[in-house]
Design an enzyme around this catalytic site. Structure first.
Site, PDB file in Angstrom:
ATOM      1  N   GLU A  74      35.723  36.652  35.992  1.00  0.00           N
ATOM      2  CA  GLU A  74      34.311  36.323  36.253  1.00  0.00           C
ATOM      3  C   GLU A  74      33.468  37.513  36.709  1.00  0.00           C
ATOM      4  O   GLU A  74      32.826  37.459  37.763  1.00  0.00           O
ATOM      5  CB  GLU A  74      34.235  35.161  37.253  1.00  0.00           C
ATOM      6  CG  GLU A  74      34.986  33.932  36.745  1.00  0.00           C
ATOM      7  CD  GLU A  74      35.075  32.785  37.750  1.00  0.00           C
ATOM      8  OE1 GLU A  74      34.504  32.898  38.861  1.00  0.00           O
ATOM      9  OE2 GLU A  74      35.730  31.779  37.425  1.00  0.00           O
ATOM     10  N   ASN A 128      38.387  37.371  31.954  1.00  0.00           N
ATOM     11  CA  ASN A 128      38.306  35.914  31.832  1.00  0.00           C
ATOM     12  C   ASN A 128      36.998  35.457  32.486  1.00  0.00           C
ATOM     13  O   ASN A 128      36.673  35.902  33.594  1.00  0.00           O
ATOM     14  CB  ASN A 128      39.514  35.338  32.594  1.00  0.00           C
ATOM     15  CG  ASN A 128      39.691  33.856  32.469  1.00  0.00           C
ATOM     16  OD1 ASN A 128      39.647  33.313  31.373  1.00  0.00           O
ATOM     17  ND2 ASN A 128      39.908  33.179  33.595  1.00  0.00           N
ATOM     18  N   HIS A 134      35.160  25.298  31.016  1.00  0.00           N
ATOM     19  CA  HIS A 134      34.869  24.187  31.927  1.00  0.00           C
ATOM     20  C   HIS A 134      33.587  23.499  31.427  1.00  0.00           C
ATOM     21  O   HIS A 134      32.473  23.936  31.740  1.00  0.00           O
ATOM     22  CB  HIS A 134      34.688  24.691  33.363  1.00  0.00           C
ATOM     23  CG  HIS A 134      35.931  25.277  33.941  1.00  0.00           C
ATOM     24  ND1 HIS A 134      37.056  24.521  34.190  1.00  0.00           N
ATOM     25  CD2 HIS A 134      36.246  26.545  34.304  1.00  0.00           C
ATOM     26  CE1 HIS A 134      38.006  25.299  34.693  1.00  0.00           C
ATOM     27  NE2 HIS A 134      37.544  26.535  34.764  1.00  0.00           N
ATOM     28  N   GLU A 152      40.992  27.660  30.558  1.00  0.00           N
ATOM     29  CA  GLU A 152      40.895  26.732  31.699  1.00  0.00           C
ATOM     30  C   GLU A 152      40.193  25.435  31.280  1.00  0.00           C
ATOM     31  O   GLU A 152      39.336  24.919  32.000  1.00  0.00           O
ATOM     32  CB  GLU A 152      40.114  27.381  32.855  1.00  0.00           C
ATOM     33  CG  GLU A 152      40.685  28.699  33.313  1.00  0.00           C
ATOM     34  CD  GLU A 152      40.007  29.283  34.548  1.00  0.00           C
ATOM     35  OE1 GLU A 152      39.220  28.573  35.209  1.00  0.00           O
ATOM     36  OE2 GLU A 152      40.262  30.463  34.846  1.00  0.00           O
ATOM     37  N   ASP A 154      38.645  21.998  30.691  1.00  0.00           N
ATOM     38  CA  ASP A 154      38.479  20.618  31.158  1.00  0.00           C
ATOM     39  C   ASP A 154      37.061  20.169  30.812  1.00  0.00           C
ATOM     40  O   ASP A 154      36.189  20.995  30.573  1.00  0.00           O
ATOM     41  CB  ASP A 154      38.825  20.410  32.648  1.00  0.00           C
ATOM     42  CG  ASP A 154      38.143  21.361  33.606  1.00  0.00           C
ATOM     43  OD1 ASP A 154      37.058  21.880  33.283  1.00  0.00           O
ATOM     44  OD2 ASP A 154      38.691  21.575  34.709  1.00  0.00           O
TER      45      ASP A 154
END
Ligand code: G3I
Length: 351
Positions: free
Chosen positions: A161, A202, A238, A267, A269
């Site tokens: 990030e 990432n 996300h 990641e 979801d």
């Protein structure tokens, strides 16, 4: 009396909606997801996990099924606060447990993460640093952790990030002290310590077009031009229900793979505003399917990792109050329609 009766009626309706939505819509596919991912030419279908969850026996039993999950990402215990809580005092207990589990069950590991502004120990966040004092601290942290796991990791999220959504560099302690040179310092140290690991940056919100992906492409080009080792970009994934735009995701992934890097969904979801309805779960199935289809369509997208496979251990409810049910398995470890969406995407067929 009338008021009491209507309140009771409302409570009953709400309870039945809650029960209904959490148990009615289930997946029907029987294919195991890592098996399906491999058949689709991907390296893995994987999941994040975290050490405290491993004592949950039913959870661990499914986690250990290699046909279902071929890759693990430790959710917390490889982060700086856990691995170097005090300067030069290292602790790899938690990470080692997950590495041992992965080895015992034939899974590869994405190391997560070496440098992040979050979950840093106070001595790093609140230190009064100069470039001369912080650079060796970064090098020591990265070298020590990457050496400890050398030869055991498929990849490392070396930098997590680094960008704001508007495409500017995040003003974390590393950037404020060293400008963007902290990124190349960390990548070079990781490569020296574990030359075979794929080194990733990432980030989230790289999935739609806009200034953030533009900035990431720019950053990667600069690193490559300077000869810095960088091998992949992680698209965290996300998502909010109904806000998956697969053509933008594909465009963005291909901008990165055009630079000879690989990409991964790291990641995934897809959170739902609660209470979730059956229609929401159908939409979630479509959303999961389109993300996975995109990874299948991009040959250098190596795999998909969900940010834990079950709502039982999802980070979403505590970070986004009012949202939940973001994972492909529900709190009872029952497969949701999202599972079928993933399976269908890997199988490239309608079931
Ligand atoms: O370790 C303490 C424990 O001692 C204490 O008893 C407990 C009480 O709440 O908190 C524990 O710390 C929690 C930690 O997870 C370990 O469980 C923190 O409160 C909690 O905030 C932390 O959340 C993690 C989050 O990163 C931090 O930002 C999530 O589990 C983890 O899934 C999440 O993962 C991140 C990725 O690394 C990067 N991308 C975003 C993703 C979701 O935020």
């Amino acid at each position: 009396m009338l008021l009491l009766a209507s309140a009771l009626f409302l409570a009953l309706v709400q309870a039945s909606v809650a029960l209904h939505t959490s148990t009615s819509a289930k997946a029907t596919s029987t294919v195991a997801l890592n098996t399906a991912a491999k058949a689709a030419g991907k390296l893995y279908f994987g999941t994040a996990t975290d050490n405290p969850e491993l004592t949950d026996k039913a959870y661990a039993t499914l986690l250990n099924n290699t046909m279902m999950f071929g890759q693990l990402t430790p959710g917390n215990t490889m982060k700086w606060y856990a691995t170097e809580p005090e300067k030069n005092v290292f602790n790899f207990t938690g990470g080692d447990q997950i590495v041992a589990l992965a080895k015992a069950t034939g899974k590869i590991i994405r190391g997560h993460n070496l440098i992040w502004h979050n979950q840093l120990p106070d001595w790093v966040t609140n230190g009064s640093w100069t470039p001369e004092t912080l650079a060796p601290v970064i090098e020591t942290h990265v070298r020590t952790e990457a050496s400890h796991y050398a030869g055991k990791m498929y990849s490392w999220d070396v930098i997590n990030e680094p960008l704001y959504d508007n495409g500017t560099m995040r003003a974390n302690v590393f950037y404020q002290t060293l400008d963007s040179s902290y990124i190349s310092i960390a990548l070079r140290a990781a490569h020296a310590a574990d030359p075979k690991a794929k080194l990733y940056i990432n980030d989230y919100n790289l999935e739609s077009t806009g200034p953030k992906i533009d900035a990431m492409v720019h950053l990667v080009k600069n690193l490559l031009a300077a000869g810095v080792p960088i091998h992949g970009i992680g698209f965290q994934g996300h998502f909010i229900l109904g806000e998956v735009y697969p053509s933008q995701l594909q465009t963005n992934m291909e901008r990165i793979t055009a630079l000879s890097l690989e990409v991964a969904v790291t990641e995934l979801d897809i959170r739902i505003k609660l209470p979730a309805t059956d229609a929401d779960l159908e939409q979630q199935k479509a959303d999961y399917m389109s993300v996975v289809q995109t990874c299948v369509a991009v040959s250098k997208c190596v795999g998909v990792t969900v940010w834990d496979y079950t709502d039982r251990h999802s980070w979403i409810p505590s970070f986004f109050p009012g949202y939940g049910e973001a994972c492909p398995w529900d709190v009872n470890l029952v497969r949701k329609p999202a599972y079928d969406g993933i399976a269908m995407a890997f199988k490239n067929c309608t079931m």
